[in-house]
Design a protein around this motif. Sequence first.
Motif, PDB file in Angstrom:
ATOM      1  N   GLU A   6       0.822  -1.213   0.000  1.00 15.78           N
ATOM      2  CA  GLU A   6       0.000   0.000   0.000  1.00 15.78           C
ATOM      3  C   GLU A   6       0.852   1.257   0.000  1.00 15.78           C
ATOM      4  O   GLU A   6       0.564   2.220  -0.725  1.00 15.78           O
ATOM      5  N   GLY A   9       2.488   1.604  -3.386  1.00 17.13           N
ATOM      6  CA  GLY A   9       1.478   2.048  -4.342  1.00 17.13           C
ATOM      7  C   GLY A   9       1.150   3.518  -4.193  1.00 17.13           C
ATOM      8  O   GLY A   9       0.998   4.233  -5.181  1.00 17.13           O
ATOM      9  N   PHE A  10       1.065   3.983  -2.949  1.00 17.37           N
ATOM     10  CA  PHE A  10       0.783   5.395  -2.717  1.00 17.37           C
ATOM     11  C   PHE A  10       1.919   6.269  -3.258  1.00 17.37           C
ATOM     12  O   PHE A  10       1.665   7.287  -3.911  1.00 17.37           O
ATOM     13  N   LEU A  13       1.763   6.288  -7.016  1.00 17.52           N
ATOM     14  CA  LEU A  13       0.640   7.114  -7.464  1.00 17.52           C
ATOM     15  C   LEU A  13       0.977   8.598  -7.354  1.00 17.52           C
ATOM     16  O   LEU A  13       0.719   9.368  -8.283  1.00 17.52           O
ATOM     17  N   VAL A  50       1.297   5.469 -12.535  1.00 12.62           N
ATOM     18  CA  VAL A  50      -0.095   5.439 -12.084  1.00 12.62           C
ATOM     19  C   VAL A  50      -0.666   4.030 -12.249  1.00 12.62           C
ATOM     20  O   VAL A  50      -1.332   3.505 -11.345  1.00 12.62           O
ATOM     21  N   VAL A  51      -0.392   3.390 -13.382  1.00 13.37           N
ATOM     22  CA  VAL A  51      -0.872   2.025 -13.608  1.00 13.37           C
ATOM     23  C   VAL A  51      -0.222   1.068 -12.616  1.00 13.37           C
ATOM     24  O   VAL A  51      -0.889   0.182 -12.060  1.00 13.37           O
ATOM     25  N   ALA A  53       0.771   1.804  -9.643  1.00 14.30           N
ATOM     26  CA  ALA A  53       0.155   2.063  -8.339  1.00 14.30           C
ATOM     27  C   ALA A  53      -1.149   1.288  -8.189  1.00 14.30           C
ATOM     28  O   ALA A  53      -1.392   0.664  -7.155  1.00 14.30           O
ATOM     29  N   PHE A  54      -1.983   1.292  -9.226  1.00 13.09           N
ATOM     30  CA  PHE A  54      -3.239   0.554  -9.145  1.00 13.09           C
ATOM     31  C   PHE A  54      -2.998  -0.950  -9.074  1.00 13.09           C
ATOM     32  O   PHE A  54      -3.713  -1.670  -8.390  1.00 13.09           O
ATOM     33  N   ALA A  55      -1.964  -1.429  -9.756  1.00 10.59           N
ATOM     34  CA  ALA A  55      -1.625  -2.849  -9.663  1.00 10.59           C
ATOM     35  C   ALA A  55      -1.144  -3.202  -8.255  1.00 10.59           C
ATOM     36  O   ALA A  55      -1.477  -4.268  -7.721  1.00 10.59           O
ATOM     37  N   PHE A  57      -2.036  -1.616  -5.493  1.00  5.23           N
ATOM     38  CA  PHE A  57      -3.216  -1.580  -4.631  1.00  5.23           C
ATOM     39  C   PHE A  57      -4.031  -2.867  -4.778  1.00  5.23           C
ATOM     40  O   PHE A  57      -4.536  -3.403  -3.796  1.00  5.23           O
ATOM     41  N   ALA A  58      -4.153  -3.359  -6.002  1.00  5.24           N
ATOM     42  CA  ALA A  58      -4.888  -4.599  -6.225  1.00  5.24           C
ATOM     43  C   ALA A  58      -4.169  -5.776  -5.567  1.00  5.24           C
ATOM     44  O   ALA A  58      -4.811  -6.652  -4.971  1.00  5.24           O
ATOM     45  N   GLU A  61      -4.792  -5.667  -1.859  1.00  6.62           N
ATOM     46  CA  GLU A  61      -6.130  -6.113  -1.498  1.00  6.62           C
ATOM     47  C   GLU A  61      -6.269  -7.630  -1.527  1.00  6.62           C
ATOM     48  O   GLU A  61      -7.056  -8.208  -0.804  1.00  6.62           O
TER      49      GLU A  61
END
Length: 66
Positions: A6, A9-10, A13, A50-51, A53-55, A57-58, A61
């Motif tokens: 996390e 990722g932050f 991002l 940015v992409v 970061a979303f990966a 975060f996924a 999760e």
Amino acid sequence: MKKLLEVTGFLALMQGVLGLVHEFTHWGVGLVQKVGFLDGYEVYASLALVVLAFALFAAAESRRPG
């Protein structure tokens, strides 16, 4: 491990968004512009962050807590 994903990722991002802000407003923010071999590819590198970061975060999760 979840917290590390996390945080990473932050950071990715924020650097991606700051790189895009720099490209469109010419503010002196972000680290992407300071990397020499990315000259001319700053927008692509920022979008890739940015992409990423979303990966991240996924992936965070999908990890079990703890």
